[in-house]
Design a protein around this motif. Structure first.
Motif, short mmCIF file in Angstrom:
data_model
loop_
_atom_site.label_atom_id
_atom_site.label_comp_id
_atom_site.label_asym_id
_atom_site.label_seq_id
_atom_site.Cartn_x
_atom_site.Cartn_y
_atom_site.Cartn_z
N GLY A 190 -58.55 22.92 -36.49
CA GLY A 190 -58.98 22.76 -37.87
C GLY A 190 -58.82 21.31 -38.27
O GLY A 190 -58.48 20.45 -37.45
N GLY A 191 -59.06 21.02 -39.54
CA GLY A 191 -58.98 19.65 -40.02
C GLY A 191 -57.76 19.40 -40.87
O GLY A 191 -56.63 19.62 -40.46
N ALA A 192 -58.00 18.94 -42.10
CA ALA A 192 -56.90 18.53 -42.97
C ALA A 192 -55.94 19.68 -43.27
O ALA A 192 -54.75 19.46 -43.46
N LEU A 193 -56.45 20.91 -43.31
CA LEU A 193 -55.57 22.05 -43.61
C LEU A 193 -54.54 22.25 -42.51
O LEU A 193 -53.36 22.49 -42.80
N VAL A 194 -54.95 22.16 -41.26
CA VAL A 194 -54.00 22.30 -40.14
C VAL A 194 -53.07 21.09 -40.08
O VAL A 194 -51.87 21.22 -39.85
N ASP A 195 -53.63 19.90 -40.29
CA ASP A 195 -52.87 18.67 -40.12
C ASP A 195 -51.91 18.43 -41.28
O ASP A 195 -50.69 18.45 -41.10
N LEU A 196 -52.43 18.25 -42.47
CA LEU A 196 -51.59 17.96 -43.64
C LEU A 196 -51.06 19.23 -44.28
O LEU A 196 -49.93 19.27 -44.77
N GLY A 197 -51.88 20.27 -44.29
CA GLY A 197 -51.47 21.51 -44.94
C GLY A 197 -50.27 22.14 -44.29
O GLY A 197 -49.45 22.78 -44.97
N TRP A 198 -50.12 21.99 -42.96
CA TRP A 198 -48.93 22.55 -42.29
C TRP A 198 -47.66 21.93 -42.87
O TRP A 198 -46.68 22.63 -43.14
N HIS A 199 -47.66 20.62 -43.09
CA HIS A 199 -46.51 19.95 -43.69
C HIS A 199 -46.23 20.50 -45.08
O HIS A 199 -45.08 20.74 -45.46
#
Length: 392
Positions: free
Chosen positions: A183-192
């Protein structure tokens, strides 16, 4: 007079994956910490290995440089720090865990709920522990927010936003390809973001989840992350979903090899009635990269404004406020250098390796996080399918 506990021996550590996050975040800290001894570095790519050994092919004293984790011996390695591309997280971690080597796995811990179960089985089979690498909750300002939240009564709602002005990582590489990144921003930043919410939510599961995704900025050259050297990097960033992740963000062929979102928005509700609003963006119309977390409680609210990660395009300082009965008061937040949260997280690892209660903990949190991410993507995909099927 009580006797202090004996000092733990240095943790014999292998670093697996020698891309940006390993070279910039983990290797320097591990090599400089007396609590760790780096015994091995692993990367299938010759360029990655060369980045550690240097032009003469000689790495730091006592460091074995390998092409595969198959060469790691559990009799000689206590911990593997795994920082490979997202799609390899589960396979590499499972191989190491099954061998009996503890794993510190960069986020995202897994890309699907099925992968979470594979990791849980490998952790049990190897009789060791999986630890999760998501450092944001170890920031001094986030810890200040947690302390402020203790005075807010019952937590009712949490707003989580990490919005970069520009910061698309590795455009056209693995980071922006759904099959490799998940995924994009959700996987990358959203996980944090979901990770820092976990201590505030307790163990309640998410009952409802909806969301949308978009990709308005991802192909713009001006939106690229300026602090990374992606042209020469085969790995990912540790700031980093399920099947169908990123759908609705556009066709890969039409976007220069990208098929993930640069922006995701979601709304989640827990079994016990608390709500979470989520906003993660790699790029936006904003001037600076801003992280904002608000906790609304029965006795007040608290808001933290800061900038997560390593971007140089950041707010000047972290600001934490508490509001109650119509009055907003600023709370003190200690200044710290960028990246200090990684030092703080690293310092906890030796103790966690010897804590019997640590086994299964990271998996339990990962199950909830990836489950929420999958459901946001499913919601976004359903809306996209309706839109695409509508008559023109």
């Amino acid at each position: 007079m009580s006797t202090p506990p004996p000092a733990l021996p240095p943790v014999r550590t292998a670093v697996v994956g020698l891309g940006w996050v390993a070279r910039s975040v983990w290797l320097p800290r591990l090599l400089n910490s007396p609590a760790f001894t780096v015994t091995a570095a692993v990367d299938p790519d010759e360029r990655g290995r060369a980045a550690v050994t240097g032009p003469e092919g000689a790495g730091p004293t006592g460091l074995s440089v390998l092409a595969s984790v198959a060469g790691l011996d559990p009799a000689e390695v206590d911990l593997a720090v795994v920082a490979v591309p997202n799609h390899l997280h589960c396979a590499v971690a499972c191989e190491l865990l099954t061998k009996g080597i503890a794993v510190f796995l960069e986020k995202p811990v897994c890309l699907t709920s099925q992968e979470a179960e594979r990791l849980a089985a490998a952790e049990r089979a190897g009789g060791t522990v999986l630890l999760a690498g998501s450092a944001a909750r170890h920031r001094a300002d986030v810890r200040g927010l947690y302390r402020a939240a203790e005075r807010l009564g019952e937590v009712r709602h949490i707003e989580l936003a990490w919005v970069r002005a520009r910061g698309v990582p590795d455009r056209g590489g693995w980071f922006t390809r759904r099959s490799l990144a998940g995924g994009g921003a959700l996987v990358d930043l959203g996980w944090h973001l979901l990770d820092i919410a976990a201590p505030l939510l307790g163990t309640a599961a998410f009952r409802h989840a909806i969301g949308t995704v978009s990709a308005d900025f991802i192909t713009r050259a001006s939106s690229r992350a300026a602090w990374r050297d992606d042209d020469n990097d085969a790995e990912g960033e540790g700031e980093g979903a399920g099947e169908g992740a990123g759908e609705g963000a556009g066709d890969a062929a039409g976007r220069g090899g990208t098929d993930v979102e640069d922006t995701a928005r979601g709304f989640l509700v827990t079994d016990d009635g608390r709500s979470v609003a989520l906003h993660a963006s790699w790029a936006s119309h904003e001037a600076v990269d801003t992280t904002r977390v608000t906790v609304d409680g029965s006795a007040g609210s608290a808001t933290l404004r800061c900038t997560f990660g390593f971007s140089p395009n950041r707010l000047d300082e972290s600001v934490l406020t508490r509001t109650a009965e119509g009055t907003t008061r600023r709370l003190a937040v200690p200044a710290e250098r960028v990246g200090a949260e990684y030092d703080r997280q690293l310092a906890l690892l030796p103790g966690l390796l010897h804590d019997p209660a640590a086994q299964g903990r990271a998996i339990a949190e990962a199950r909830r996080t990836i489950g929420a991410i999958e459901r946001v993507y499913t919601s976004a995909r359903a809306v996209q399918e309706v839109r695409e099927s509508a008559p023109v």
